[in-house]
Design a protein around this motif. Structure first.
Motif, PDB file in Angstrom:
ATOM      1  N   SER A  74       0.834  -1.201   0.000  1.00  0.00           N
ATOM      2  CA  SER A  74       0.000   0.000   0.000  1.00  0.00           C
ATOM      3  C   SER A  74       0.871   1.255   0.000  1.00  0.00           C
ATOM      4  N   GLY A  75       2.024   1.202   0.671  1.00  0.00           N
ATOM      5  CA  GLY A  75       2.931   2.351   0.667  1.00  0.00           C
ATOM      6  C   GLY A  75       3.513   2.606  -0.701  1.00  0.00           C
ATOM      7  N   ALA A  76       3.955   1.547  -1.376  1.00  0.00           N
ATOM      8  CA  ALA A  76       4.493   1.684  -2.728  1.00  0.00           C
ATOM      9  C   ALA A  76       3.399   2.147  -3.679  1.00  0.00           C
ATOM     10  N   SER A  77       2.204   1.643  -3.480  1.00  0.00           N
ATOM     11  CA  SER A  77       1.080   2.036  -4.323  1.00  0.00           C
ATOM     12  C   SER A  77       0.773   3.526  -4.152  1.00  0.00           C
ATOM     13  N   ASP A  78       0.861   4.016  -2.921  1.00  0.00           N
ATOM     14  CA  ASP A  78       0.643   5.441  -2.681  1.00  0.00           C
ATOM     15  C   ASP A  78       1.701   6.288  -3.378  1.00  0.00           C
ATOM     16  N   TYR A  79       2.947   5.849  -3.325  1.00  0.00           N
ATOM     17  CA  TYR A  79       4.008   6.595  -3.999  1.00  0.00           C
ATOM     18  C   TYR A  79       3.798   6.619  -5.506  1.00  0.00           C
ATOM     19  N   VAL A  80       3.367   5.510  -6.074  1.00  0.00           N
ATOM     20  CA  VAL A  80       3.115   5.459  -7.515  1.00  0.00           C
ATOM     21  C   VAL A  80       1.948   6.383  -7.872  1.00  0.00           C
ATOM     22  N   LYS A  81       0.876   6.349  -7.074  1.00  0.00           N
ATOM     23  CA  LYS A  81      -0.269   7.244  -7.317  1.00  0.00           C
ATOM     24  C   LYS A  81       0.186   8.707  -7.241  1.00  0.00           C
ATOM     25  N   GLY A  82       0.967   9.025  -6.237  1.00  0.00           N
ATOM     26  CA  GLY A  82       1.463  10.396  -6.087  1.00  0.00           C
ATOM     27  C   GLY A  82       2.351  10.811  -7.237  1.00  0.00           C
ATOM     28  N   PHE A  83       3.203   9.892  -7.690  1.00  0.00           N
ATOM     29  CA  PHE A  83       4.091  10.195  -8.809  1.00  0.00           C
ATOM     30  C   PHE A  83       3.302  10.453 -10.081  1.00  0.00           C
ATOM     31  N   VAL A  84       2.317   9.593 -10.348  1.00  0.00           N
ATOM     32  CA  VAL A  84       1.505   9.751 -11.562  1.00  0.00           C
ATOM     33  C   VAL A  84       0.708  11.059 -11.499  1.00  0.00           C
ATOM     34  N   ALA A  85       0.105  11.340 -10.353  1.00  0.00           N
ATOM     35  CA  ALA A  85      -0.654  12.583 -10.203  1.00  0.00           C
ATOM     36  C   ALA A  85       0.263  13.804 -10.373  1.00  0.00           C
ATOM     37  N   SER A  86       1.450  13.752  -9.793  1.00  0.00           N
ATOM     38  CA  SER A  86       2.398  14.865  -9.932  1.00  0.00           C
ATOM     39  C   SER A  86       2.848  15.033 -11.373  1.00  0.00           C
ATOM     40  N   GLY A 104      -3.724  26.710 -10.645  1.00  0.00           N
ATOM     41  CA  GLY A 104      -4.595  25.643 -10.142  1.00  0.00           C
ATOM     42  C   GLY A 104      -3.864  24.313 -10.041  1.00  0.00           C
ATOM     43  N   CYS A 105      -3.103  23.971 -11.083  1.00  0.00           N
ATOM     44  CA  CYS A 105      -2.333  22.722 -11.048  1.00  0.00           C
ATOM     45  C   CYS A 105      -1.271  22.764  -9.956  1.00  0.00           C
ATOM     46  N   ALA A 106      -0.662  23.925  -9.737  1.00  0.00           N
ATOM     47  CA  ALA A 106       0.361  24.050  -8.693  1.00  0.00           C
ATOM     48  C   ALA A 106      -0.243  23.839  -7.309  1.00  0.00           C
ATOM     49  N   ILE A 107      -1.420  24.414  -7.079  1.00  0.00           N
ATOM     50  CA  ILE A 107      -2.060  24.261  -5.771  1.00  0.00           C
ATOM     51  C   ILE A 107      -2.469  22.813  -5.536  1.00  0.00           C
ATOM     52  N   VAL A 108      -3.049  22.185  -6.553  1.00  0.00           N
ATOM     53  CA  VAL A 108      -3.441  20.776  -6.415  1.00  0.00           C
ATOM     54  C   VAL A 108      -2.206  19.911  -6.192  1.00  0.00           C
ATOM     55  N   GLN A 109      -1.114  20.244  -6.875  1.00  0.00           N
ATOM     56  CA  GLN A 109       0.107  19.458  -6.721  1.00  0.00           C
ATOM     57  C   GLN A 109       0.679  19.582  -5.306  1.00  0.00           C
ATOM     58  N   ILE A 110       0.522  20.732  -4.682  1.00  0.00           N
ATOM     59  CA  ILE A 110       0.960  20.890  -3.286  1.00  0.00           C
ATOM     60  C   ILE A 110       0.237  19.893  -2.399  1.00  0.00           C
ATOM     61  N   PHE A 111      -1.089  19.787  -2.584  1.00  0.00           N
ATOM     62  CA  PHE A 111      -1.863  18.855  -1.768  1.00  0.00           C
ATOM     63  C   PHE A 111      -1.530  17.402  -2.081  1.00  0.00           C
ATOM     64  N   VAL A 112      -1.225  17.102  -3.343  1.00  0.00           N
ATOM     65  CA  VAL A 112      -0.800  15.741  -3.702  1.00  0.00           C
ATOM     66  C   VAL A 112       0.500  15.393  -2.986  1.00  0.00           C
ATOM     67  N   HIS A 113       1.434  16.320  -2.956  1.00  0.00           N
ATOM     68  CA  HIS A 113       2.703  16.068  -2.266  1.00  0.00           C
ATOM     69  C   HIS A 113       2.497  15.895  -0.768  1.00  0.00           C
TER      70      HIS A 113
END
Length: 103
Positions: free
Chosen positions: A7-19, A46-55
């Motif tokens: 689940s941790g690796a999956s979260d990192y992959v999701k975060g990477f793809v979203a970023s 807008g993308c920058a703000i969303v990316q902050i929350f993704v990180h």
């Protein structure tokens, strides 16, 4: 234990793809010039703000579910307020110096 790692690796992959997506969108909008300049700024911001929350969520694991997470969130908010006060104060001082130098 294996479940936590997956689940941790999956979260990192999701975060990477979203970023990655949130980085590619503004680059495309700016380079292809598909929108007017004001809309381009709005999309990029807008993308920058969303990316902050993704990180915060996927890489820094800022969640208020645990008491430790709540304290991390409180310290983040305090830091953000101090930085905003510093930036606003600096802009105010620089603006006033500029106005007074013209007199």
């Amino acid at each position: 234990m294996k479940q936590d790692l997956d689940s941790g690796a999956s979260d990192y992959v999701k975060g990477f793809v979203a970023s990655l997506i949130l980085t590619v969108i503004p680059f495309y909008v700016v380079s292809a010039k598909v929108l007017p300049i004001t809309s381009t700024y709005v999309v990029a911001l807008g993308c920058a703000i969303v990316q902050i929350f993704v990180h915060f969520k996927y890489f820094l694991h800022m969640e208020a579910k645990t008491s430790d997470g709540k304290w991390n969130l409180v310290s983040l908010m305090f830091t953000a307020i101090v930085v905003l006060i510093l930036i606003a104060g600096s802009i105010w001082i620089i603006y006033n110096m500029n106005v007074n130098m013209k007199l």
